[in-house]
Design a protein around this motif. Structure first.
Motif, mmCIF file in Angstrom:
data_model
loop_
_atom_site.group_PDB
_atom_site.id
_atom_site.type_symbol
_atom_site.label_atom_id
_atom_site.label_comp_id
_atom_site.label_asym_id
_atom_site.label_seq_id
_atom_site.Cartn_x
_atom_site.Cartn_y
_atom_site.Cartn_z
ATOM 1 N N ASP A 340 0.824 -1.215 0.000
ATOM 2 C CA ASP A 340 0.000 0.000 0.000
ATOM 3 C C ASP A 340 0.860 1.269 0.000
ATOM 4 N N THR A 341 2.172 1.076 0.060
ATOM 5 C CA THR A 341 3.095 2.211 0.112
ATOM 6 C C THR A 341 4.000 2.258 -1.118
ATOM 7 N N ILE A 342 4.232 1.105 -1.722
ATOM 8 C CA ILE A 342 5.103 1.049 -2.900
ATOM 9 C C ILE A 342 4.237 1.209 -4.158
ATOM 10 N N VAL A 343 4.521 2.252 -4.937
ATOM 11 C CA VAL A 343 3.742 2.414 -6.181
ATOM 12 C C VAL A 343 4.284 1.579 -7.316
ATOM 13 N N GLY A 344 5.564 1.207 -7.237
ATOM 14 C CA GLY A 344 6.100 0.395 -8.315
ATOM 15 C C GLY A 344 7.578 0.107 -8.146
ATOM 16 N N HIS A 345 8.098 -0.727 -9.060
ATOM 17 C CA HIS A 345 9.467 -1.233 -8.989
ATOM 18 C C HIS A 345 10.140 -1.037 -10.347
ATOM 19 N N LEU A 346 11.248 -0.319 -10.369
ATOM 20 C CA LEU A 346 11.906 0.001 -11.636
ATOM 21 C C LEU A 346 13.349 -0.468 -11.650
ATOM 22 N N PHE A 347 13.677 -1.301 -12.636
ATOM 23 C CA PHE A 347 15.019 -1.857 -12.699
ATOM 24 C C PHE A 347 15.583 -1.812 -14.109
ATOM 25 N N GLY A 348 16.881 -2.141 -14.212
ATOM 26 C CA GLY A 348 17.563 -2.130 -15.501
ATOM 27 C C GLY A 348 18.320 -3.438 -15.696
ATOM 28 N N HIS A 349 19.583 -3.345 -16.098
ATOM 29 C CA HIS A 349 20.506 -4.464 -16.145
ATOM 30 C C HIS A 349 20.286 -5.451 -17.279
ATOM 31 N N MET A 350 19.029 -5.806 -17.524
ATOM 32 C CA MET A 350 18.751 -6.880 -18.470
ATOM 33 C C MET A 350 18.867 -6.432 -19.920
ATOM 34 N N ASN A 351 18.686 -5.167 -20.159
ATOM 35 C CA ASN A 351 18.653 -4.622 -21.516
ATOM 36 C C ASN A 351 17.508 -5.185 -22.347
ATOM 37 N N ASP A 353 13.333 -5.139 -22.534
ATOM 38 C CA ASP A 353 12.125 -4.475 -22.074
ATOM 39 C C ASP A 353 11.084 -5.530 -21.685
ATOM 40 N N HIS A 354 10.759 -5.610 -20.406
ATOM 41 C CA HIS A 354 9.706 -6.542 -20.001
ATOM 42 C C HIS A 354 9.212 -6.234 -18.585
ATOM 43 N N PHE A 355 8.226 -6.951 -18.156
ATOM 44 C CA PHE A 355 7.789 -6.873 -16.766
ATOM 45 C C PHE A 355 7.503 -8.281 -16.285
ATOM 46 N N PHE A 356 7.554 -8.452 -15.010
ATOM 47 C CA PHE A 356 7.175 -9.757 -14.466
ATOM 48 C C PHE A 356 6.561 -9.564 -13.096
ATOM 49 N N PHE A 357 5.966 -10.620 -12.584
ATOM 50 C CA PHE A 357 5.330 -10.538 -11.275
ATOM 51 C C PHE A 357 6.175 -11.240 -10.224
ATOM 52 N N ILE A 358 6.110 -10.701 -9.025
ATOM 53 C CA ILE A 358 6.513 -11.490 -7.868
ATOM 54 C C ILE A 358 5.207 -11.807 -7.155
ATOM 55 N N ASP A 359 4.999 -13.060 -6.868
ATOM 56 C CA ASP A 359 3.752 -13.383 -6.188
ATOM 57 C C ASP A 359 3.985 -14.404 -5.085
ATOM 58 N N VAL A 360 2.988 -14.493 -4.237
ATOM 59 C CA VAL A 360 3.112 -15.307 -3.032
ATOM 60 C C VAL A 360 3.430 -16.764 -3.373
ATOM 61 N N ASP A 361 2.719 -17.310 -4.335
ATOM 62 C CA ASP A 361 2.933 -18.721 -4.646
ATOM 63 C C ASP A 361 4.349 -18.995 -5.127
ATOM 64 N N GLU A 362 4.845 -18.073 -5.914
ATOM 65 C CA GLU A 362 6.189 -18.252 -6.427
ATOM 66 C C GLU A 362 7.209 -18.170 -5.289
ATOM 67 N N LEU A 363 6.967 -17.234 -4.389
ATOM 68 C CA LEU A 363 7.876 -17.120 -3.253
ATOM 69 C C LEU A 363 7.824 -18.377 -2.390
ATOM 70 N N GLU A 364 6.599 -18.889 -2.234
ATOM 71 C CA GLU A 364 6.462 -20.113 -1.438
ATOM 72 C C GLU A 364 7.271 -21.248 -2.050
ATOM 73 N N ASN A 439 9.005 -3.732 -13.210
ATOM 74 C CA ASN A 439 9.300 -3.207 -14.545
ATOM 75 C C ASN A 439 10.792 -3.230 -14.828
ATOM 76 N N VAL A 440 11.155 -3.806 -15.949
ATOM 77 C CA VAL A 440 12.548 -3.786 -16.377
ATOM 78 C C VAL A 440 12.602 -3.022 -17.698
ATOM 79 N N ALA A 441 13.412 -1.973 -17.724
ATOM 80 C CA ALA A 441 13.407 -1.083 -18.882
ATOM 81 C C ALA A 441 14.489 -1.454 -19.879
#
Ligand SMILES: *[C@@H]1O[C@H](CO)[C@@H](O)[C@H](O)[C@H]1NC(C)=O
Ligand SMILES: *[C@@H]1O[C@H](CO)[C@@H](O)[C@H](O)[C@H]1NC(C)=O
Ligand SMILES: *[C@@H]1O[C@H](CO)[C@@H](O)[C@H](O)[C@H]1NC(C)=O
Ligand SMILES: *[C@@H]1O[C@H](CO)[C@@H](O)[C@H](O)[C@H]1NC(C)=O
Ligand SMILES: *[C@@H]1O[C@H](CO)[C@@H](O)[C@H](O)[C@H]1NC(C)=O
Ligand SMILES: *[C@@H]1O[C@H](CO)[C@@H](O)[C@H](O)[C@H]1NC(C)=O
Length: 689
Positions: A340-351, A353-364, A439-441
């Motif tokens: 409720d405090t984080i509006v989003g996640h912005l990263f680079g490195h990969m070169n 352009d894509h996005f992916f999810f982190i979700d509870v099941d995957e973490l489990e 988000n990966v730019a």
């Protein structure tokens, strides 16, 4: 304010014109946003009006040794010279060469070679503006035209800049090894470009990349020469309050809109599993990665208490393929617990352009190997990626020169994403609060084509009279998961939209996605970072009303991906253009009624003072002033205008493949469904990657 409300009620999208917006005084970022914290906000001087946009730029990788016409083998550093000349080139020592290389093509032999080569193989030698799909770095010519364009088009159009690292070249040329001083020098050069481009009154938030250090990837806990040097290089950007934290770990926070919005610059190298000098994020340990997580937890908690929103930014994306397992788990935990405090996640490195999810099941399902071993193998993947034989390029993704190998890796990534999107539960089985989007730019370095990204975000309520009604106020105390509690209320259930056409896929991996399988024992130390265990100990803050879940003040509205096509055309300077946007077509225009008959002229006036258009109109493809002429009625019959209009419409259609109304989680999930539900969409997504 009355008119804003009206617009909201009517559900109109962006209708503003930039000119109208600047009439209203709005609190913009201060000259130095950090030094005014003592001054009550009501007394702060009025500043530049907010534009509701920010820039994300990453992986610039400038290479002053780059030479047009050089061979790929030399890392675009040397031409194939006649025998005598060649030895000389190899003696080139890095320190001596630390300057922009002005060598010109001066002898006919070289021209001969270049010509022949091109005749045979097309574009095989280093291009003037950079070389797409090669391992070469970014020539200064490309760095220059990029910053020239940013200055011309964006200097006064963005509120802050997120800049996620890698401001030095790669170590791809054995005869021209990198040195610490060259890396610092290149970083200083880009800093001065930033300041020259944007001045000092726009907050700029850099973060450290794996190639900004020597040797690449490996960084020990500070304080160190390295952190001191970067504290110096980034002196203008790091709030004084964070100097000590920075010296220790090279991370900090920056209030880009005082009391409202912060950007946290993370040092992802402490979490990056190629950094052999650190050991992950074990709870209660003194590993620098663990201390950074502890710090991040406190930061998020403080910002939350102040009712602020936060962007998390950094270089290496929080993916299980790149992070130590326990770092990945803890990142996912914080991302979910402070959603409720984080509006989003912005990263680079990969070169890529894509996005992916982190979700509870995957973490489990992230296996945590304990005791942690420095010789981690890549087998610690989730079931999604565990099949090594289907990941032929995995090892080469972490090549010895610090570069992410993305040509083969890209295919693997596509498959992984597709599977991930396909495997998401559908309808009411999907709990929104279990998901965050990363988000990966795309990068400036032309791994594919050079890219930069401009986001827009909702600035309603940020005007002169700040209207608290527009802001999400964290009111819940957070929830602890009770022992038997599988799910909580209706807060976060996902409802399918009519416009999402997908074949309903029921739980394709029974026992994985839906937790029918008994959960791991939380009393065991190796499981303590699993979500179902953490949620029992620590509150999870979620709300359907928070800006990452529903469109309100500070919510991300969309982004526009700019790129440089036609890089290889040597004759002309390439132009930055829109590759695509996430918006619906109407959101790009001042008049939602334009073209599709939905609008109502008298309602359209309403929102103008608040939200500027996501992209200044003149940057739209096939834009022409006459299309927005007030007198267009009188010239409506004009065939030429009609022609222009249809060209413009076509171009708009081309740049709006995703048609997202905003970048909240429900819309990201919707997009991922559309992508895997429609082959054309998926093909488009891959193409844009
Ligand atoms: C450059 O020269 C080297 C050795 O003379 C040769 O092996 C290589 O193939 C040449 N490369 C190009 C691109 O001509
Ligand atoms: C890039 O810009 C800098 C500073 O404006 C200039 O000194 C340099 O010559 C330029 N380099 C190229 C290759 O255009
Ligand atoms: C792993 O991937 C390979 C190639 O895609 C495939 O042939 C094989 O069946 C997969 N193995 C498992 C266990 O899924
Ligand atoms: C929830 O928060 C309110 C106000 O901050 C506080 O008075 C109340 O005690 C909290 N409840 C719990 C269960 O912590
Ligand atoms: C911004 O959020 C407000 C609610 O706070 C909403 O009414 C408005 O439509 C949003 N603006 C845009 C451009 O989406
Ligand atoms: C447009 O909106 C105004 C005011 O809300 C209303 O009076 C008018 O009837 C609407 N026109 C159309 C064509 O819907």
């Amino acid at each position: 304010m009355r008119s804003i409300l009206l617009a909201g009620v009517l559900g109109l999208a962006i209708t503003a014109s930039a000119a109208a917006a600047s009439d209203q005084a709005v609190f913009g970022p201060s000259l130095s946003p950090y030094d005014s914290s003592d001054i009550p906000s009501s007394l702060r001087p009025k500043r530049r009006p907010l534009k509701g946009r920010f820039l994300h730029i990453t992986d610039i990788h400038p290479d002053p040794h780059y030479k047009t016409g050089a061979t790929f083998e030399s890392g675009c550093h040397r031409k194939n010279k006649s025998k005598k000349g060649k030895g000389k080139a190899l003696e080139h020592v890095a320190e001596q060469a630390e300057r922009i290389d002005e060598d010109e093509v001066d002898d006919d032999d070289e021209m001969e070679v270049e010509k022949k080569k091109k005749d045979k193989n097309g574009v095989d030698l280093a291009g003037e503006w950079g070389t797409a799909v090669s391992k070469c770095d970014t020539p200064m010519s490309l760095v220059n035209i990029t910053f020239d364009w940013l200055k011309k088009e964006w200097k006064d159009e963005v509120d802050f800049i997120v800049w996620t690292g890698d401001n030095a070249r790669h170590d791809i040329d054995r005869s021209l090894p990198r040195s610490t001083s060259e890396i610092y020098k290149l970083n200083r050069m880009i800093v001065s470009k930033m300041l020259d481009t944007f001045g000092t009154d726009i907050p700029i938030v850099p973060s450290i990349g794996n190639n900004d250090i020597w040797p690449h990837n490996v960084m020990a806990a500070g304080p160190s020469k390295l952190t001191e040097e970067f504290l110096h290089i980034w002196g203008k950007f790091i709030p004084p309050d964070f100097a000590h934290v920075f010296e220790r770990g090279a991370y900090y926070s920056s209030e880009v809109i005082p009391d409202r919005l912060a950007v946290i610059s993370l040092n992802t190298l402490f979490w990056y599993d190629s950094n052999t000098l650190v050991d992950g994020c074990g709870d209660h340990s003194n590993d620098p990665g663990a201390l950074e997580m502890d710090w991040l937890d406190v930061q998020l908690s403080n910002f939350r208490d102040r009712g602020m929103q936060v962007w998390l930014t950094g270089h290496v994306p929080p993916h299980m393929g790149y992070y130590y397992d326990n770092c990945y788990l803890r990142y996912g935990d914080l991302a979910l617990r402070y959603q409720d405090t984080i509006v989003g996640h912005l990263f680079g490195h990969m070169n890529i352009d894509h996005f992916f999810f982190i979700d509870v099941d995957e973490l489990e399902s992230t296996p945590v190997a304990r005791p942690k071993s420095k010789a981690r193998s890549k087998k610690n993947f989730s079931p999604l990626t565990a099949n090594l034989s289907s990941l032929p390029s995995l090892e080469t993704r972490f090549s010895s020169d610090g570069r992410v190998i993305t040509f083969g890796g890209g295919d693997t990534l596509k498959e992984e994403l597709k599977k991930d999107f396909q495997d998401m539960p559908s309808g009411k089985n999907l709990k929104l609060k279990d998901y965050v989007a990363i988000n990966v730019a795309a990068s400036v370095i032309p791994t594919y084509l050079p890219g930069v990204r401009v986001f827009s975000y909702n600035i309603s309520g940020l005007g002169d009279e700040r209207n608290e009604d527009y802001f999400y106020q964290p009111h819940h105390n957070g929830s602890l998961l009770e022992d038997d509690e599988e799910e909580l209320g209706d807060e976060a259930e996902y409802e399918e939209d009519d416009d999402v056409e997908i074949t309903k896929k029921k739980d394709r991996r029974p026992g994985h996605r839906h937790g029918k399988k008994p959960k791991d024992d939380c009393n065991k130390v190796e499981n303590e970072d699993k979500p179902h265990c953490v949620f029992k100990r620590k509150p999870r803050y979620y709300s359907k009303q928070s800006p990452s879940r529903s469109n309100r003040a500070l919510s991300p509205l969309g982004y526009t991906q700019f790129y440089l096509p036609r890089l290889s055309k040597q004759s002309e300077t390439p132009n930055w253009e829109i590759e695509y946007t996430t918006y619906k077509k109407d959101m790009l225009l001042p008049n939602p009624g334009n073209g599709n008959g939905n609008g109502n002229e008298s309602q359209i006036q309403t929102d103008q003072s608040v939200q500027p258009l996501p992209i200044p109109l003149h940057l739209l493809p096939e834009f022409d002033d006459s299309l927005f002429d007030d007198n267009s009625e009188t010239v409506k019959g004009d065939a030429e205008i009609q022609k222009k209009k249809s060209k413009f419409e076509k171009a708009l259609k081309r740049i709006t493949p995703w048609k997202m109304s905003d970048l909240t989680i429900p819309n990201y999930i919707k997009l991922s469904r559309k992508l895997v539900g429609d082959k054309d969409m998926w093909d488009k997504f891959q193409e844009l990657m």
